[in-house]
Motif scaffolding. Structure first.
Motif, short mmCIF file in Angstrom:
data_model
loop_
_atom_site.label_atom_id
_atom_site.label_comp_id
_atom_site.label_asym_id
_atom_site.label_seq_id
_atom_site.Cartn_x
_atom_site.Cartn_y
_atom_site.Cartn_z
N LEU A 321 0.83 -1.22 0.00
CA LEU A 321 0.00 0.00 0.00
C LEU A 321 0.86 1.26 0.00
O LEU A 321 0.50 2.27 -0.63
N THR A 322 1.99 1.22 0.70
CA THR A 322 2.88 2.39 0.72
C THR A 322 3.36 2.72 -0.68
O THR A 322 3.32 3.88 -1.11
N ILE A 323 3.80 1.72 -1.42
CA ILE A 323 4.28 1.94 -2.78
C ILE A 323 3.15 2.45 -3.68
O ILE A 323 3.32 3.40 -4.45
N TYR A 324 1.97 1.81 -3.55
CA TYR A 324 0.83 2.21 -4.38
C TYR A 324 0.40 3.65 -4.10
O TYR A 324 0.20 4.45 -5.03
N LEU A 325 0.26 4.00 -2.82
CA LEU A 325 -0.18 5.35 -2.46
C LEU A 325 0.87 6.39 -2.82
O LEU A 325 0.52 7.51 -3.24
N PHE A 326 2.14 6.05 -2.68
CA PHE A 326 3.19 7.01 -3.03
C PHE A 326 3.12 7.37 -4.52
O PHE A 326 3.41 8.50 -4.91
N ILE A 327 2.71 6.40 -5.34
CA ILE A 327 2.61 6.65 -6.78
C ILE A 327 1.35 7.43 -7.11
O ILE A 327 1.36 8.31 -7.98
N THR A 328 0.24 7.11 -6.43
CA THR A 328 -1.07 7.66 -6.83
C THR A 328 -1.46 8.95 -6.12
O THR A 328 -2.27 9.72 -6.67
N VAL A 329 -0.93 9.22 -4.95
CA VAL A 329 -1.32 10.45 -4.24
C VAL A 329 -0.85 11.67 -5.04
O VAL A 329 0.29 11.70 -5.53
N PRO A 330 -1.71 12.67 -5.22
CA PRO A 330 -1.32 13.88 -5.98
C PRO A 330 -0.08 14.54 -5.39
O PRO A 330 0.05 14.66 -4.17
N LYS A 331 0.81 14.96 -6.28
CA LYS A 331 2.08 15.55 -5.86
C LYS A 331 2.02 17.07 -6.01
O LYS A 331 1.38 17.60 -6.92
N GLY A 332 2.70 17.75 -5.12
CA GLY A 332 2.83 19.21 -5.20
C GLY A 332 4.24 19.60 -4.80
O GLY A 332 5.06 18.76 -4.43
N PHE A 333 4.52 20.90 -4.86
CA PHE A 333 5.86 21.37 -4.51
C PHE A 333 5.83 21.95 -3.10
O PHE A 333 6.26 21.32 -2.14
N PHE A 334 5.30 23.16 -2.96
CA PHE A 334 5.07 23.75 -1.65
C PHE A 334 3.59 24.09 -1.54
O PHE A 334 2.94 24.42 -2.53
N PRO A 335 3.02 24.01 -0.34
CA PRO A 335 1.60 24.36 -0.19
C PRO A 335 1.33 25.81 -0.62
O PRO A 335 2.16 26.69 -0.40
N GLN A 336 0.19 26.01 -1.24
CA GLN A 336 -0.21 27.35 -1.67
C GLN A 336 -0.66 28.14 -0.45
O GLN A 336 -1.62 27.78 0.22
N GLN A 337 0.03 29.24 -0.17
CA GLN A 337 -0.26 30.05 1.01
C GLN A 337 -1.14 31.25 0.67
O GLN A 337 -1.14 31.74 -0.46
N ASP A 338 -1.87 31.69 1.67
CA ASP A 338 -2.61 32.95 1.58
C ASP A 338 -1.87 33.96 2.46
O ASP A 338 -2.06 34.02 3.67
N THR A 339 -1.01 34.76 1.83
CA THR A 339 -0.22 35.74 2.57
C THR A 339 -0.89 37.10 2.64
O THR A 339 -0.34 38.03 3.23
N GLY A 340 -2.06 37.23 2.02
CA GLY A 340 -2.74 38.53 2.01
C GLY A 340 -2.20 39.47 0.95
O GLY A 340 -2.57 40.65 0.93
N ARG A 341 -1.35 38.96 0.06
CA ARG A 341 -0.79 39.79 -1.00
C ARG A 341 -0.95 39.07 -2.34
O ARG A 341 -0.75 37.86 -2.43
N ILE A 342 -1.30 39.82 -3.36
CA ILE A 342 -1.43 39.28 -4.71
C ILE A 342 -0.49 40.05 -5.63
O ILE A 342 -0.50 41.28 -5.66
N THR A 343 0.32 39.32 -6.36
CA THR A 343 1.21 39.91 -7.36
C THR A 343 0.59 39.68 -8.73
O THR A 343 0.15 38.57 -9.04
N ALA A 344 0.55 40.71 -9.54
CA ALA A 344 -0.10 40.61 -10.85
C ALA A 344 0.78 41.19 -11.94
O ALA A 344 1.49 42.18 -11.72
N ALA A 345 0.76 40.55 -13.09
CA ALA A 345 1.46 41.03 -14.28
C ALA A 345 0.41 41.47 -15.30
O ALA A 345 -0.57 40.76 -15.54
N LEU A 346 0.63 42.62 -15.88
CA LEU A 346 -0.34 43.20 -16.81
C LEU A 346 0.22 43.13 -18.23
O LEU A 346 1.37 43.50 -18.46
#
Length: 816
Positions: A321-346
């Motif tokens: 199960l460890t091998i199976y879940l390690f393959i199938t669990v969605p992967k990400g890099f760093f958690p998406q944070q809410d810092t109260g700031r939005i950077t935008a490119a126009l």
């Protein structure tokens, strides 16, 4: 310096050749014509303005100049910002009152809030750990000991961190919060063993000496093997390794300090504080519940020892199960944070005039300010960023006021701003941890490079069309700037030569008219101002102005530019980006909430693979997405290295090749629990969650160490059989195992359930540890004794086999 002597005096000679105001240039005479003076005021307007008219900045809808301040490397951001703010009153008093000097975006606001929240989390974790000890031992005096040991261990860690030059930040405080559950483990093992001896009638001082002696090696094994887990993290390369090195060092220091405290301060306090209890007194409620739990474990342990094949099967299933879940669990890099700031490119249409860009820019700023979650908006277009692009920084209200996270605000603004034609605002939530140096208009980048520009344009358009259809990708755009407009001034060189006009004269006239040429500099006591010359704005806003441009011939006559040149409008490249030596096009994109980076990266690679790009076109992820791929590829090696480091340390401590395997057999169930917890809570397997799984390697093996170490002690000292030894060890070590697990669980619980600023970064760590601890605790209390007995039987069989072979070999040698 000019000087003049008159009698006995020295006089300096100065002139009024310096001009200090724009109005001083108005009466300057350019030439005389027909006896009349032609002044600058007759042919031009002179105004005080900005150096670049094709540049606009707005702050909450008002014209402004945006000053972005960066700290120097190694400087403390909190101290730096405090010092800057202390200078603001002086700066305000030094400028005209009509100018408002305001702090629009302060990154330290969220940092301070995050640090405050995690400090509260740390205190809460300490209180919960002390509560666990009290509930387990039902003794207020016993609970007093960890209430001293935990703060003392953390204070010692702070001292060493100070000497190492470390600071208190999100990662180090997160490490200290987790360490709260670690540092109490050693003290709990010592405390519980001493308490057991006192409960059996031994005097406190004798119990402290005897109890500490019995578990000293156990505590040493637990701590050293736990530190070994951090060796791979300490040796990690790249930016990720540098980020988590301080995290690993902080935890290692806390464990080392707690080891010293548990073997010195804890026994001393036990000898002084703990007192024998009256055996005739009726057990309290908590004691009765503890006894019931121990009795339940006795019965279920006997059942598991009678069904050893089933327990071994569960361990094998956990590995699969460890091998199976390690393959199938969605992967990400760093958690998406809410810092109260939005950077935008126009970005605007590449052929849009700056006047229209400025109008649309003001409209966008106005729309953004109308959102109820937005507090401040600053941005700029034009200037050094290019006429068709700009940047915007959006500061959101505190989370308790807006009641929605930054991703919801971005989606809301995206729908509203899509109604404005010709201009697009690509927004992303600012992150505290940013990995990858490739800049783009969105968070993730995918780059195409080709040997020729036509090939790059062809496949760049095809790839962006296909990728835009992938579900989960949003804000996809390209940095190809090949749709601009140009006017080619096609000179008839023969005609120009007849007029006595050179190409240099033509270039100079065009530059003077349209190039915002710096012709001089005006110096004042404190500043300098550039004197910029160009035609009035009403002339450079239409291409027909070229018909009105005149060039002075060699005879002094004014010749219209149209007399020897034609004007041809066409498409043009505004810029050509390169990667290495080849032209490139970078596609930037964001992810919709709920989609993992790993799944999207796989989909992008599959789509591009089906397109069969020619050999001359290369495609690869860059920036954050590339760093994610690199870290994802190294994750299995990181886990294997951690396991190998722990195995080597345990092998050295126990002088055995088998017992470390028995201890490490607890890990599959912990990994399954962690991955299941991540899957059920919809949390990606990020770097932070992976660190949690690596920490589990150090946490759950403690249970097995306490069992195996005591079983080996009973076999040697009491000459017990393996079955009796492991049964007695499991029963006697049940209470400290439960106490240490609950302590670690409580410290992780504060991270998983946190809701303050920056909790998104800490939550995966808590979720993975909680899930791993719960499942591993439910299984390893039963599987570890069974695996120990299985290896003991194998060891007996192997020894018998070796002895038989050796005896046969000796007989053979004797006969010969």
């Amino acid at each position: 310096m000019l000087k003049l002597v008159h009698d006995n005096n020295m006089l300096e000679i100065i002139t009024n050749d310096q001009l200090f105001k724009a109005s001083d240039y108005m009466p300057i005479i350019l030439k005389y014509q027909n006896g009349a003076a032609i002044r600058i005021a007759d042919v031009a307007e002179v105004t005080e303005s900005v150096a670049d008219l094709r540049n606009a900045g707005l702050s909450n809808g008002k014209p402004s100049v945006l000053l972005v301040i960066f700290k120097q490397p190694g400087a403390n951001i909190i101290t730096t910002v405090d010092q800057v703010k202390s200078l603001l009153p002086f700066l305000k008093s030094s400028i005209p009152q009509a100018i408002d000097l305001t702090v629009m975006i302060d990154r330290t606001t969220t940092i301070r809030s995050s640090l405050h929240d995690i400090e509260i989390t740390l205190l809460l974790a300490i209180c919960l750990v002390i509560g666990v000890v009290y509930i387990s031992l039902s003794n207020a005096r016993a609970a007093l000991i960890p209430s001293v040991a935990v703060p003392l261990s953390l204070l010692g860690t702070f001292s060493i961190m100070y000497l190492c030059g470390y600071s208190l930040n999100n990662l180090s405080l997160m490490a200290l919060t987790i360490a709260t559950g670690f540092v109490v483990d050693d003290a709990v093992v010592v405390l519980e063993n001493i308490s057991r001896h006192i409960e059996n009638g031994m005097k406190p001082f004798v119990a402290a000496m005897q109890g500490t002696k019995e578990v000293a090696f156990t505590v040493l094994s637990m701590s050293t093997s736990l530190i070994a887990v951090f060796i791979p993290i300490l040796l990690m390369g790249g930016i990720v390794g540098r980020l988590f090195r301080e995290f690993a060092v902080t935890l290692s220091l806390a464990i080392l300090v707690s080891l010293v405290v548990s073997l010195t301060v804890t026994p001393m306090m036990c000898a002084i504080v703990l007192k024998p209890e009256n055996k005739n007194s009726a057990p309290g409620f908590l004691q009765r519940q503890t006894i019931h739990l121990q009795n339940f474990y006795h019965k279920t342990l006997l059942w598991s020892l009678e069904h050893q094949v089933l327990m071994l099967a569960l361990t094998i299933i956990a590995v699969i199960l460890t091998i199976y879940l390690f393959i199938t669990v969605p992967k990400g890099f760093f958690p998406q944070q809410d810092t109260g700031r939005i950077t935008a490119a126009l970005q605007t249409d590449q052929d849009m005039s700056f006047q229209l860009i400025e109008q649309r820019f003001k409209t966008i700023v106005s729309k953004v300010m109308q959102d109820p979650a937005v507090e401040n908006v600053v941005g700029f277009v034009g200037g050094n960023s290019g006429g068709n692009s700009g940047s915007m920084y959006i500061s959101l209200k505190p989370l308790d006021q807006r009641q929605v996270n930054a991703d919801i605000v971005i989606n809301r603004l995206r729908q509203e701003l899509a109604k404005i034609s010709g201009i697009t605002l690509y927004m992303q939530s600012s992150q505290e941890l940013v990995i990858g140096g490739r800049q783009g208009t969105a968070q993730f980048q995918y780059t195409l490079s080709a040997s020729t520009l036509p090939e790059l344009k062809l496949w760049g358009d095809r790839v962006i069309e296909r990728l835009s259809k992938i579900h989960g990708i949003v804000d996809i755009n390209s940095d190809q700037r090949d749709k601009g407009l140009q006017v080619l001034v096609k000179i008839d060189y023969d005609t120009a030569a007849r007029f006595g006009i050179t190409t240099k004269q033509i270039d100079t006239v065009l530059y003077n008219a349209f190039g915002q040429k710096e012709v001089s500099t005006l110096y004042t006591a404190m500043n300098q101002y550039y004197i910029i010359m160009e035609v009035a704005p009403r002339y450079w806003q239409r291409p027909e102005t070229l018909q009105d441009i005149y060039v002075t011939s060699s005879t002094g006559n004014q010749v219209p530019l149209s007399a020897f040149a034609k004007f041809v409008e066409s498409k043009t490249l505004l810029a050509v980006n390169h990667q290495g030596q080849f032209p490139s096009s970078t596609l930037s994109f964001n992810l919709l909430p709920g989609f993992s980076l790993g799944d999207v990266v796989n989909k992008v690679e599959q789509v591009v693979k089906t397109m069969h790009l020619p050999a001359g076109v290369q495609a690869s992820f860059q920036g954050t997405a590339q760093a994610f791929q690199t870290s994802l590829a190294s994750e299995p090696y990181l886990i294997i290295t951690a396991l190998l480091a722990v195995y080597i340390v345990l092998g050295i401590l126990y002088e055995s090749l088998i017992h470390p395997v028995t201890i490490l057999s607890t890990l599959p169930s912990a990994s399954v629990g962690a991955l299941l917890a991540l899957f059920l809570t919809g949390t990606d397997l990020t770097i932070i969650a992976l660190i949690g799984i690596i920490l589990l390697i150090g946490i759950v093996k403690k249970n097995a160490i306490m069992m195996i170490d005591f079983a080996l002690h009973l076999k040697r000292s009491a000459n017990m059989s393996a079955e009796d030894a492991i049964y007695q060890a499991a029963i006697l070590r049940f209470r400290p195992i439960m106490m240490t697990t609950m302590a670690a669980l409580c410290s992780a619980l504060t991270l998983a359930l946190g809701t303050g600023v920056g909790f998104e970064l800490r939550r995966p760590l808590g979720i993975s540890i909680i899930g791993g601890l719960i499942l591993s605790q439910a299984l390893t209390l039963y599987t570890t004794p069974v695996i120990y007995l299985a290896f003991e039987r194998y060891s007996v069989w192997y020894t018998h086999k070796i002895n038989k072979i050796t005896a046969s070999w000796r007989r053979l040698c004797t006969q010969n």
